[in-house]
Design a protein around this motif. Structure first.
Motif, mmCIF file in Angstrom:
data_model
loop_
_atom_site.group_PDB
_atom_site.id
_atom_site.type_symbol
_atom_site.label_atom_id
_atom_site.label_comp_id
_atom_site.label_asym_id
_atom_site.label_seq_id
_atom_site.Cartn_x
_atom_site.Cartn_y
_atom_site.Cartn_z
ATOM 1 N N ILE A 135 0.827 -1.239 0.064
ATOM 2 C CA ILE A 135 0.108 0.056 0.041
ATOM 3 C C ILE A 135 0.747 1.162 -0.031
ATOM 4 C CG2 ILE A 135 -1.689 1.400 1.581
ATOM 5 C CD1 ILE A 135 -3.269 -1.170 1.920
ATOM 6 N N SER A 136 2.059 1.250 0.532
ATOM 7 C CA SER A 136 2.861 2.499 0.963
ATOM 8 C C SER A 136 3.647 2.622 -0.365
ATOM 9 C CB SER A 136 3.420 2.284 2.139
ATOM 10 O OG SER A 136 2.861 2.093 3.116
ATOM 11 N N ASN A 137 4.159 1.599 -1.127
ATOM 12 C CA ASN A 137 5.304 1.681 -1.980
ATOM 13 C C ASN A 137 4.720 1.287 -3.295
ATOM 14 O OD1 ASN A 137 7.148 2.621 -0.006
ATOM 15 N ND2 ASN A 137 7.591 0.699 0.877
ATOM 16 N N LYS A 138 3.841 0.314 -3.493
ATOM 17 C CA LYS A 138 3.550 -0.135 -4.739
ATOM 18 C C LYS A 138 2.295 0.447 -5.288
ATOM 19 C CE LYS A 138 5.443 -4.695 -4.184
ATOM 20 N NZ LYS A 138 5.192 -6.161 -4.365
ATOM 21 N N CYS A 139 1.398 1.013 -4.402
ATOM 22 C CA CYS A 139 0.319 1.776 -4.848
ATOM 23 C C CYS A 139 0.893 3.244 -5.302
ATOM 24 C CB CYS A 139 -0.900 2.030 -3.901
ATOM 25 S SG CYS A 139 -1.775 0.918 -3.576
ATOM 26 N N GLN A 140 0.649 3.706 -6.587
ATOM 27 C CA GLN A 140 1.267 5.127 -6.832
ATOM 28 C C GLN A 140 0.791 6.338 -6.526
ATOM 29 O OE1 GLN A 140 1.791 4.910 -11.245
ATOM 30 N NE2 GLN A 140 1.805 2.617 -11.053
ATOM 31 N N ASP A 157 -2.451 8.047 -3.819
ATOM 32 C CA ASP A 157 -3.574 7.883 -2.660
ATOM 33 C C ASP A 157 -5.001 7.172 -3.241
ATOM 34 O OD1 ASP A 157 -1.949 9.128 -1.017
ATOM 35 O OD2 ASP A 157 -2.498 11.155 -1.055
ATOM 36 N N ALA A 158 -5.265 7.754 -4.410
ATOM 37 C CA ALA A 158 -6.559 6.834 -4.782
ATOM 38 C C ALA A 158 -6.159 5.459 -5.081
ATOM 39 C CB ALA A 158 -6.805 7.601 -6.179
ATOM 40 N N ASP A 159 -5.040 5.053 -5.373
ATOM 41 C CA ASP A 159 -4.753 3.663 -5.588
ATOM 42 C C ASP A 159 -4.856 3.073 -4.329
ATOM 43 O OD1 ASP A 159 -4.483 3.716 -8.267
ATOM 44 O OD2 ASP A 159 -2.447 4.183 -8.338
ATOM 45 N N ARG A 160 -4.237 3.811 -3.216
ATOM 46 C CA ARG A 160 -4.273 3.128 -1.685
ATOM 47 C C ARG A 160 -5.748 2.806 -1.089
ATOM 48 N NH1 ARG A 160 -0.205 7.020 -2.025
ATOM 49 N NH2 ARG A 160 1.796 6.202 -2.161
ATOM 50 N N TRP A 161 -6.426 3.853 -1.555
ATOM 51 C CA TRP A 161 -7.979 3.804 -1.259
ATOM 52 C C TRP A 161 -8.468 2.407 -1.958
ATOM 53 C CZ3 TRP A 161 -11.230 3.936 2.679
ATOM 54 C CH2 TRP A 161 -12.282 3.923 2.323
ATOM 55 N N ASN A 162 -8.325 2.492 -3.085
ATOM 56 C CA ASN A 162 -9.007 1.525 -3.890
ATOM 57 C C ASN A 162 -8.397 0.035 -3.571
ATOM 58 O OD1 ASN A 162 -10.316 1.044 -6.017
ATOM 59 N ND2 ASN A 162 -8.928 0.373 -7.407
ATOM 60 N N ALA A 163 -7.083 -0.039 -3.156
ATOM 61 C CA ALA A 163 -6.887 -1.498 -2.560
ATOM 62 C C ALA A 163 -7.562 -1.615 -1.356
ATOM 63 C CB ALA A 163 -5.205 -1.206 -2.388
ATOM 64 N N ALA A 164 -7.577 -0.773 -0.505
ATOM 65 C CA ALA A 164 -8.263 -0.861 0.972
ATOM 66 C C ALA A 164 -9.780 -1.296 0.728
ATOM 67 C CB ALA A 164 -8.245 0.184 1.922
ATOM 68 N N LYS A 165 -10.496 -0.646 -0.019
ATOM 69 C CA LYS A 165 -11.929 -1.002 -0.075
ATOM 70 C C LYS A 165 -12.438 -2.230 -0.821
ATOM 71 C CE LYS A 165 -13.019 1.915 -4.616
ATOM 72 N NZ LYS A 165 -13.832 2.800 -5.088
ATOM 73 N N LEU A 166 -11.446 -2.419 -1.827
ATOM 74 C CA LEU A 166 -11.638 -3.932 -2.730
ATOM 75 C C LEU A 166 -11.059 -5.104 -1.865
ATOM 76 C CD1 LEU A 166 -10.605 -2.544 -6.312
ATOM 77 C CD2 LEU A 166 -12.888 -2.781 -5.099
ATOM 78 N N CYS A 167 -10.055 -4.924 -1.267
ATOM 79 C CA CYS A 167 -9.235 -6.076 -0.389
ATOM 80 C C CYS A 167 -9.747 -6.525 1.013
ATOM 81 C CB CYS A 167 -7.817 -6.006 -0.710
ATOM 82 S SG CYS A 167 -7.281 -6.198 -2.446
ATOM 83 N N TRP A 168 -10.234 -5.494 1.730
ATOM 84 C CA TRP A 168 -10.689 -5.725 3.102
ATOM 85 C C TRP A 168 -11.431 -6.958 3.266
ATOM 86 C CZ3 TRP A 168 -15.257 -6.052 5.611
ATOM 87 C CH2 TRP A 168 -16.332 -5.515 4.855
ATOM 88 N N PRO A 169 -12.405 -7.309 2.304
ATOM 89 C CA PRO A 169 -13.298 -8.256 2.603
ATOM 90 C C PRO A 169 -13.044 -9.793 2.543
ATOM 91 C CG PRO A 169 -14.411 -6.968 1.018
ATOM 92 C CD PRO A 169 -12.906 -6.427 1.001
ATOM 93 N N VAL A 170 -11.465 -9.811 2.326
ATOM 94 C CA VAL A 170 -11.061 -11.231 2.229
ATOM 95 C C VAL A 170 -10.668 -11.655 3.588
ATOM 96 C CG1 VAL A 170 -10.127 -11.226 0.007
ATOM 97 C CG2 VAL A 170 -8.693 -10.555 1.680
ATOM 98 N N VAL A 171 -10.509 -10.599 4.384
ATOM 99 C CA VAL A 171 -10.199 -10.895 5.927
ATOM 100 C C VAL A 171 -11.138 -10.345 6.853
ATOM 101 C CG1 VAL A 171 -7.804 -11.069 5.808
ATOM 102 C CG2 VAL A 171 -8.604 -8.883 6.125
ATOM 103 N N GLY A 172 -12.162 -9.711 6.294
ATOM 104 C CA GLY A 172 -13.288 -9.155 6.983
ATOM 105 C C GLY A 172 -14.533 -9.665 6.868
ATOM 106 N N LYS A 173 -14.771 -10.618 5.687
ATOM 107 C CA LYS A 173 -16.078 -11.136 5.573
ATOM 108 C C LYS A 173 -15.780 -12.599 5.821
ATOM 109 C CE LYS A 173 -18.388 -7.617 2.870
ATOM 110 N NZ LYS A 173 -19.423 -7.383 1.567
ATOM 111 N N SER A 174 -16.695 -13.361 6.527
ATOM 112 C CA SER A 174 -16.498 -14.737 7.077
ATOM 113 C C SER A 174 -16.731 -15.649 5.848
ATOM 114 C CB SER A 174 -17.491 -15.004 8.125
ATOM 115 O OG SER A 174 -18.744 -14.778 7.733
#
Length: 411
Positions: free
Chosen positions: A321-326, A328-345
């Motif tokens: 997130i800090s270094n590979k996302c180019q 801030d919009a990319d960082r937010w996109n990664a968070a909103k798309l990927c959190w379910p893999v650990v946040g949804k049962s």
């Protein structure tokens, strides 16, 4: 005690007064949890300063204003000494309710590894298997306190979260002297079992542990108690769970500031917030985010340079997130798309069924999204982890078109 295996323990940090003087002299002939009367009789500490003559010569009711409670006891406003375990239990142990005074406004508590109640009583879900900034540089009494728990997904039931590690950092305000220590499930368990002298391993700081802290354990409650020797400023609990059971309320932590000098940091500096209602919701609104609050929490934790992730998947996720996302919009996109893999049962269950780890899927998802869905290695790894699972919106179809045309998506 029932015969069950426990993998964690509870660490309570209580800052209670323990100066030498009349209190020390009173206990010379009695155990530390007893008060020695003038007539030589030993009575429980909890009988002292209650307004009732427990000694028979009324000596337990003398000098109550100056009496100093011994280790393991907290002095109520009415001068009574009560065990620190009585603090913030929703029971009036003091008789004047002073042991419950600040337990709503100055209390941040985690239960079952993922249910957080902030200082404002707002409820948040902490559903990612990594370290997070629960309390950070919050002033409480004479100290600046940092509390950094680390979550893990329980192996027996992968929908559950367990508080696996706990970092406690203290800085004394009057001279900036520091103490920092780490505990985890094994360390706390060994302390309770009598195999370790202390429930924390000191990691840094000029202050020596025995200068500022002392410890006790209760095997019946599976709790460790840590006392600071001077002021009675705050309580921290770090809890236990029973693996494979239907619930594990004790898998959590609790921070309570008992001092009038309470200056909490706000969100996003610390997830426990500053007592303002719905801190995460307000922050989300200020940023114009429309997605889940869990996405906001995920984003703020993994873009926080002050949190040193030690788990390899957590470290790689933060690095991506800090270094590979180019942007801030990319960082937010990664968070909103990927959190379910650990946040949804249902994602956790499916990924585990694929003999893969949700923590690894989190990392590969973030790496893939941060590459703007062009990295072939993270794409392939993620395809193995998501195969047969429900669609991960904004990700699964890209994986199918980029590197895994046969990726099965459950309906």
């Amino acid at each position: 005690m029932a015969s069950f295996c426990f993998y964690a323990a509870c660490v309570i940090a209580v800052f209670a007064s323990n100066n030498a003087g009349t209190a020390s002299a009173s206990h010379l002939g009695c155990p530390s949890n007893k008060f020695q009367c003038d007539n030589g009789k030993c009575v429980p500490i909890t009988w002292v300063c209650t307004g009732i003559d427990g000694c028979g010569d009324n000596s337990d009711e003398k000098n109550c204003d100056t009496y100093e409670c011994p280790h393991g006891y907290w002095k109520c406003k009415n001068n009574r000494c009560v065990p620190v375990e009585w603090l913030c239990t929703d029971i009036n142990g003091c008789g004047d309710n002073s042991d419950e005074d600040k337990c709503d406004t100055n209390r941040c508590i985690m239960r079952r590894g993922k249910k957080l109640r902030t200082f404002s009583n707002t409820k948040e879900r902490i559903k990612f298997p990594c370290k997070y900034n629960a309390v950070r540089n919050t002033i409480c009494g004479s100290w600046k306190v940092t509390l950094t728990p680390g979550n893990a997904i329980e192996a027996d039931k992968n929908k559950r979260y367990v508080v696996k590690t706990m970092w406690l950092g203290l800085e004394r305000l009057n001279d900036s002297m520091k103490w920092e220590g780490r505990s985890d499930l094994k360390i706390a368990k060994k302390y309770i079992n009598g195999q370790k002298a202390e429930p924390f391993n000191k990691k840094d700081g000029a202050l020596e542990t025995n200068q500022i802290l002392s410890f006790a354990a209760s095997s019946s409650d599976d709790e460790v108690t840590v006392y600071e020797k001077s002021a009675g400023d705050f309580v921290v609990r770090y809890g236990q769970y029973m693996p494979g059971d239907t619930w594990h309320r004790r898998s959590g932590f609790e921070f309570i500031c008992l001092s009038d000098n309470f200056q909490p940091s706000g969100y996003p500096d610390q997830i426990c917030g500053n007592g303002t209602k719905d801190e995460v919701k307000a922050f989300k609104k200020s940023k114009g985010y429309r997605e889940s609050r869990q996405a906001v929490l995920f984003h703020e934790v993994f873009t926080n340079d002050g949190i040193i992730q030690t788990d390899s998947d957590c470290k790689s996720t933060a690095n991506a997130i800090s270094n590979k996302c180019q942007t801030d919009a990319d960082r937010w996109n990664a968070a909103k798309l990927c959190w379910p893999v650990v946040g949804k049962s249902h994602f956790q269950s499916c990924i585990t069924h694929n003999i893969e780890r949700p923590e690894s899927a989190m990392r590969h998802c973030v790496e893939y999204v941060c590459s703007r869905c062009t990295d072939p290695n993270s794409c392939l790894a993620l395809s193995e982890e998501l195969d047969g699972c429900m669609e991960l919106e904004g990700v699964s179809n890209y994986v199918r078109s980029q590197c895994a045309p046969n990726l099965a998506i459950a309906t």
